[in-house]
Design an enzyme around this catalytic site. Structure first.
Site, short mmCIF file in Angstrom:
data_model
loop_
_atom_site.label_atom_id
_atom_site.label_comp_id
_atom_site.label_asym_id
_atom_site.label_seq_id
_atom_site.Cartn_x
_atom_site.Cartn_y
_atom_site.Cartn_z
N SER A 11 -34.45 42.42 -73.79
CA SER A 11 -32.99 42.36 -73.64
C SER A 11 -32.61 41.53 -72.42
O SER A 11 -33.37 41.45 -71.44
CB SER A 11 -32.43 43.78 -73.46
OG SER A 11 -31.07 43.73 -73.12
N TYR A 36 -32.87 51.44 -68.86
CA TYR A 36 -33.07 50.44 -69.92
C TYR A 36 -33.56 49.11 -69.32
O TYR A 36 -34.47 48.48 -69.85
CB TYR A 36 -31.74 50.28 -70.65
CG TYR A 36 -31.74 49.39 -71.87
CD1 TYR A 36 -32.23 49.85 -73.09
CD2 TYR A 36 -31.19 48.12 -71.83
CE1 TYR A 36 -32.19 49.05 -74.23
CE2 TYR A 36 -31.14 47.31 -72.95
CZ TYR A 36 -31.63 47.77 -74.15
OH TYR A 36 -31.59 46.97 -75.27
P1 NAP Z 1 -29.97 50.07 -83.59
O1 NAP Z 1 -29.04 49.40 -84.52
O2 NAP Z 1 -29.50 51.20 -82.75
O3 NAP Z 1 -31.28 50.52 -84.40
C1 NAP Z 1 -32.32 51.15 -83.71
C2 NAP Z 1 -33.54 51.21 -84.59
O4 NAP Z 1 -34.63 51.74 -83.84
C3 NAP Z 1 -33.36 52.12 -85.81
O5 NAP Z 1 -34.10 51.57 -86.87
C4 NAP Z 1 -33.97 53.43 -85.34
O6 NAP Z 1 -34.48 54.27 -86.39
C5 NAP Z 1 -35.13 52.90 -84.50
N1 NAP Z 1 -35.63 53.86 -83.51
C6 NAP Z 1 -34.98 54.35 -82.43
N2 NAP Z 1 -35.77 55.22 -81.78
C7 NAP Z 1 -36.92 55.29 -82.48
C8 NAP Z 1 -38.10 56.06 -82.34
N3 NAP Z 1 -38.27 56.93 -81.34
N4 NAP Z 1 -39.10 55.89 -83.25
C9 NAP Z 1 -38.95 55.03 -84.28
N5 NAP Z 1 -37.85 54.28 -84.47
C10 NAP Z 1 -36.84 54.42 -83.58
O7 NAP Z 1 -30.57 49.01 -82.53
P2 NAP Z 1 -30.53 47.40 -82.54
O8 NAP Z 1 -29.28 46.96 -81.90
O9 NAP Z 1 -30.93 46.87 -83.87
O10 NAP Z 1 -31.70 47.13 -81.47
C11 NAP Z 1 -33.01 46.74 -81.84
C12 NAP Z 1 -33.74 46.29 -80.59
O11 NAP Z 1 -33.04 45.21 -79.96
C13 NAP Z 1 -33.85 47.40 -79.51
O12 NAP Z 1 -35.09 47.31 -78.86
C14 NAP Z 1 -32.74 47.03 -78.53
O13 NAP Z 1 -33.01 47.53 -77.25
C15 NAP Z 1 -32.79 45.52 -78.59
N6 NAP Z 1 -31.55 44.88 -78.18
C16 NAP Z 1 -30.39 45.05 -78.88
C17 NAP Z 1 -29.24 44.39 -78.46
C18 NAP Z 1 -27.93 44.50 -79.18
O14 NAP Z 1 -26.95 43.94 -78.69
N7 NAP Z 1 -27.85 45.16 -80.32
C19 NAP Z 1 -29.28 43.58 -77.30
C20 NAP Z 1 -30.48 43.44 -76.62
C21 NAP Z 1 -31.61 44.08 -77.06
P3 NAP Z 1 -33.51 55.36 -87.14
O15 NAP Z 1 -32.61 54.55 -88.05
O16 NAP Z 1 -34.45 56.24 -87.90
O17 NAP Z 1 -32.73 56.07 -86.07
#
Ligand code: NAP
Length: 242
Positions: A140, A153
């Site tokens: 991130s 984080y």
């Molecule tokens: P999201 O929409 O909140 O989805 C999170 C995903 O991670 C879901 O599939 C969830 O599974 C899974 N997950 C969470 N905890 C878990 C655990 N303990 N074991 C297994 N699976 C788990 O998140 P996202 O925005 O797509 O983010 C994906 C990645 O990108 C993350 O690492 C986040 O930090 C990074 N990121 C995101 C952004 C952003 O703006 N969105 C920016 C920078 C970095 P369930 O559906 O079963 O809950």
């Protein structure tokens, strides 16, 4: 059969990555924590597009559970080989450090940082035997720049960046690359509560990114053409430089 394991493939960025890798011919292992309904939708979309894959539920913050689930799958599928690992699953739980509870620190570190070590160690074995692999870690902007309210984080993501660079050097000779992608603001459940209108004025591209825009970069790092790129961190943030 060549496989790609995507942690957190049930929603958001992980789902887009699953779809993209399936379109590239990978049998996709869709990991998720608890949302079987959304994970099944990811699989259904893959199948609709002519791809293949399966659900693989485990909690990446539980080192025993993930080890068991992964080792069991590997043993039961000797004809399949995890060639691409995308450490994508993550959580945030923001608070100013002065008010941060022990659990907020522990959970965010366990889920975002420790899981990198425990999942990668299991999968790496097969990659080393076959002398080929692609490991892609979703970090991130917060791990590069540091963001107030996210000491947990930012620390976890910065930790994964350091580990990416170190592991890349350990295993480059074995034909395995390790890279990180650092998204800025991407439209998913994770950013749902944020004030998009105000935040996008800080972004030169004047918009949040789409999950598919992260998945496109994953597909490149996963490809055989990216063999000479390792230990890198690529920002995907619409020009929101640090
Ligand atoms: P999201 O929409 O909140 O989805 C999170 C995903 O991670 C879901 O599939 C969830 O599974 C899974 N997950 C969470 N905890 C878990 C655990 N303990 N074991 C297994 N699976 C788990 O998140 P996202 O925005 O797509 O983010 C994906 C990645 O990108 C993350 O690492 C986040 O930090 C990074 N990121 C995101 C952004 C952003 O703006 N969105 C920016 C920078 C970095 P369930 O559906 O079963 O809950």
């Amino acid at each position: 059969m060549k496989c790609a394991l995507v942690t957190g493939g049930s929603r958001g960025i992980g789902r887009a990555i699953c779809l993209k890798l399936a379109a590239q011919g990978y049998y996709v292992l869709i990991n998720y924590r608890s949302n079987t309904e959304e994970a099944s939708k990811t699989l259904a979309q893959i199948v609709e597009n002519g791809g293949t894959g399966e659900l693989l539920q485990f909690d990446i913050s539980d080192k025993e559970a993930l080890k068991q689930a992964l080792e069991r799958w590997i043993e039961a599928n000797p004809d399949k080989y995890i060639e691409v690992l995308v450490n994508n699953a993550g959580i945030r739980d923001d608070s100013l450090l002065a008010w941060m509870a022990d659990e907020q620190w522990d959970n965010v570190l366990k889920t975002n940082l420790d899981s990198f070590f425990y999942v990668t160690r299991v999968v790496l074995n097969g990659m080393m035997t076959r002398k080929y692999g692609r490991i892609i870690n979703i970090v991130s902007l917060s791990g590069i720049k540091g963001l107030a309210g996210q000491t947990n984080y930012s620390a976890a993501k910065a930790g994964v960046i350091g580990a990416t660079k170190a592991l890349a050097q350990e295993i480059a000779r074995q034909g395995i690359t390790v890279n990180a992608l650092a998204p800025g603001f991407i439209k998913t459940d994770m950013t749902e509560g944020l004030d998009e209108k105000e935040l996008k004025m800080l972004i030169p591209a004047r918009r949040f990114g789409q999950p598919g825009e992260v998945a496109a970069a994953v597909a490149f790092f996963a490809s055989p053409e990216a063999a000479y790129i390792t230990g890198q961190v690529l920002s995907i943030n619409g020009g929101l430089y640090t």
